[in-house]
Scaffold this active site. Structure first.
Site, mmCIF file in Angstrom:
data_model
loop_
_atom_site.group_PDB
_atom_site.id
_atom_site.type_symbol
_atom_site.label_atom_id
_atom_site.label_comp_id
_atom_site.label_asym_id
_atom_site.label_seq_id
_atom_site.Cartn_x
_atom_site.Cartn_y
_atom_site.Cartn_z
ATOM 1 N N CYS A 89 4.498 0.241 -4.683
ATOM 2 C CA CYS A 89 5.411 0.965 -3.802
ATOM 3 C C CYS A 89 6.657 0.103 -3.563
ATOM 4 C CB CYS A 89 4.724 1.274 -2.469
ATOM 5 S SG CYS A 89 5.838 1.997 -1.240
ATOM 6 N N ASP A 122 0.217 1.705 -5.714
ATOM 7 C CA ASP A 122 0.130 3.158 -5.691
ATOM 8 C C ASP A 122 -0.639 3.608 -6.932
ATOM 9 O OD1 ASP A 122 1.424 3.650 -3.353
ATOM 10 O OD2 ASP A 122 3.370 4.114 -4.254
#
Length: 481
Positions: A51, A58
């Site tokens: 991220c 992520d």
């Protein structure tokens, strides 16, 4: 069946993973079935990136579909390429689509709405180019644009664009406003965008360059001039004449110009040409494309002679609504309402839903409060306005969005297309089949042969010129047995 693997370097041995996508190498091999139309699918069930805001991992389930052409992607190199994103900061949407910048506008230049758009883009890992839209009216003063530029500079944007989509700027206004906007922008880069609707666009660009603007929005002929942006070739030539250095390679752009010029000639399409100055345009401020639509629609009704009356009515309607900027969607709202007023013969006897929503404050309270009081009372007393006032704007969750536009193999990108363009428009687009294959202007002989082959009134064609001979005969097929 054999496959050519001579260009592949990552097969047959241990390859250490790459640290980032810039180092990774996607490799390809000849397609073993180049004449067949088929779909190749790659699935990465645990695609990972970091991220860009929090730095935390992520995860995503990534599916890649493509129809191979002359070559196919070598799957091991693709696996290593996707793995290179493991320590790369980026949102999945950025990784898969490849878009890292967007331009955003608010039709009323409202800083609060700018802030919402910039924050949303930032959460998606996107940089924003923020448009400050120019207009002419009693409320769009120099101080108005100074204030908007000051507010824009407070936001986390990559660039600010002083945008004149209506082609309303004059050289005098450019000399007055550009220094003020540059001063308020401080360290933020500023772009300049104007159109040639009144014939003054190229001159305004030169004024902006001399005042310190280093980025000018232009267009490539034959899609330049007219009501479009100034020609990149013209602006670059004139900038060099004034002693400025340009950072473009015009030799790369000339084939693009020639390609689209050939298509325009072949399809008998209009090409952009410099326009004469139109002193009426700053009064109604209707965009050039919309004036063309007015001409077409009024012509179909046999009322083309009322075009000037419609444009005069646009000026009057715009004043009554507090001088909205004539840019999408406002130009459509009030241009259409003006045309209805003229066609019906009684002003505001028929009112569009969009205009009623504007009066209800759907597009902002400040906009609704700017409407002339008696007119606003009349609009809000309309029974349809009361119906619209009871409606709540739809708020759709991501899961509801996907469920509403569900279908076999449909992607989120296609769902967005259905949402914004409408399912009927998407169905029509797909039913139209593949786009036309336009022959490049660099192969005029092939284009000539194609055009001659389409002629039905000639059985034979023979051309001889300067040592060149071309003979074509239409074959006679034997009857079916």
């Amino acid at each position: 069946m054999s496959t050519d693997t001579s260009g592949l370097t990552q097969l047959g041995g241990h390859i250490r993973g790459f640290d980032n996508p810039d180092e990774a190498r996607l490799e390809r091999a000849p397609n073993p079935h180049p004449d067949a139309l088929y779909l190749a699918r790659f699935t990465a069930p645990e695609f990972t990136s970091l991220c860009p805001v929090t730095g935390q991992p992520d995860f995503a389930h990534l599916v890649i579909d493509y129809a191979p052409g002359e070559t196919i992607v070598e799957s091991k190199s693709l696996k290593l390429f996707l793995g290179s994103f493991r320590n790369h900061c980026g949102f999945h949407e950025d990784v898969t689509v490849g878009i890292d910048e967007l331009r955003t506008s608010d039709p009323s230049n409202t800083p609060a709405y700018w802030r919402q758009a910039v924050d949303a883009a930032k959460r998606a890992g996107l940089k924003t180019i923020l448009n400050i839209i120019y207009s002419i009216s009693p409320k769009h003063t120099d101080e108005y644009f100074v204030t908007r530029a000051r507010e824009a500079a407070k936001l986390d944007v990559a660039r600010i664009c002083f945008k004149d989509p209506g082609g309303l700027l004059t050289p005098e206004a450019t000399r007055r406003l550009v220094p003020l906007i540059l001063q308020e922008a401080q360290t933020k880069p500023v772009e300049f965008h104007t159109h040639c609707t009144t014939g003054l666009g190229p001159l305004c660009c030169l004024e902006a360059i001399q005042l310190g603007i280093t980025s000018i929005n232009t267009a490539i002929p034959p899609l330049a001039d007219g009501s479009s942006n100034p020609s990149i070739f013209n602006v670059a030539m004139n900038a060099r004449s004034l002693g400025y250095r340009t950072q473009i390679d015009e030799e790369v752009l000339k084939p693009v110009r020639d390609h689209f010029a050939a298509i325009a000639k072949r399809e008998n399409l209009p090409v952009g040409k410099p326009l004469e100055y139109d002193a009426l345009h700053p009064l109604h401020q209707v965009p050039g494309g919309m004036i063309s639509n007015f001409r077409f629609q009024l012509g179909n009704l046999g009322k083309l002679d009322q075009l000037s009356e419609v444009l005069d009515e646009v000026s009057r309607v715009r004043a009554e609504f507090g001088y909205p900027i004539m840019v999408t969607p406002y130009s459509q709202f009030f241009g259409v309402q003006a045309a209805i007023n003229v066609m019906v013969g009684e002003r505001y006897k028929e009112v569009t839903d969009e205009v009623l929503l504007y009066a209800l404050g759907f597009w902002g309270e400040e906009e609704a409060q700017s409407i002339e009081a008696n007119l606003k009372d009349r609009l809000l007393s309309n029974p349809r306005a009361r119906e619209l006032g009871n409606l709540k704007p739809p708020e759709m969750s991501l899961s509801e969005f996907r469920e509403k536009f569900d279908g076999a193999g449909i992607s989120d990108d296609e769902r967005l297309l259905h949402y914004f363009a409408g399912t009927d428009a998407v169905t029509t687009m797909r039913a139209a089949g593949a786009p036309d294959d336009y022959t490049s202007s660099s192969t005029p002989l092939l284009m000539l042969i194609e055009q001659l082959a389409k002629r039905k009134n000639a059985a034979r064609v023979y051309i001889a010129r300067n040592g060149f001979r071309l003979r074509m005969e239409r074959a006679t097929l034997p009857p079916n047995r």
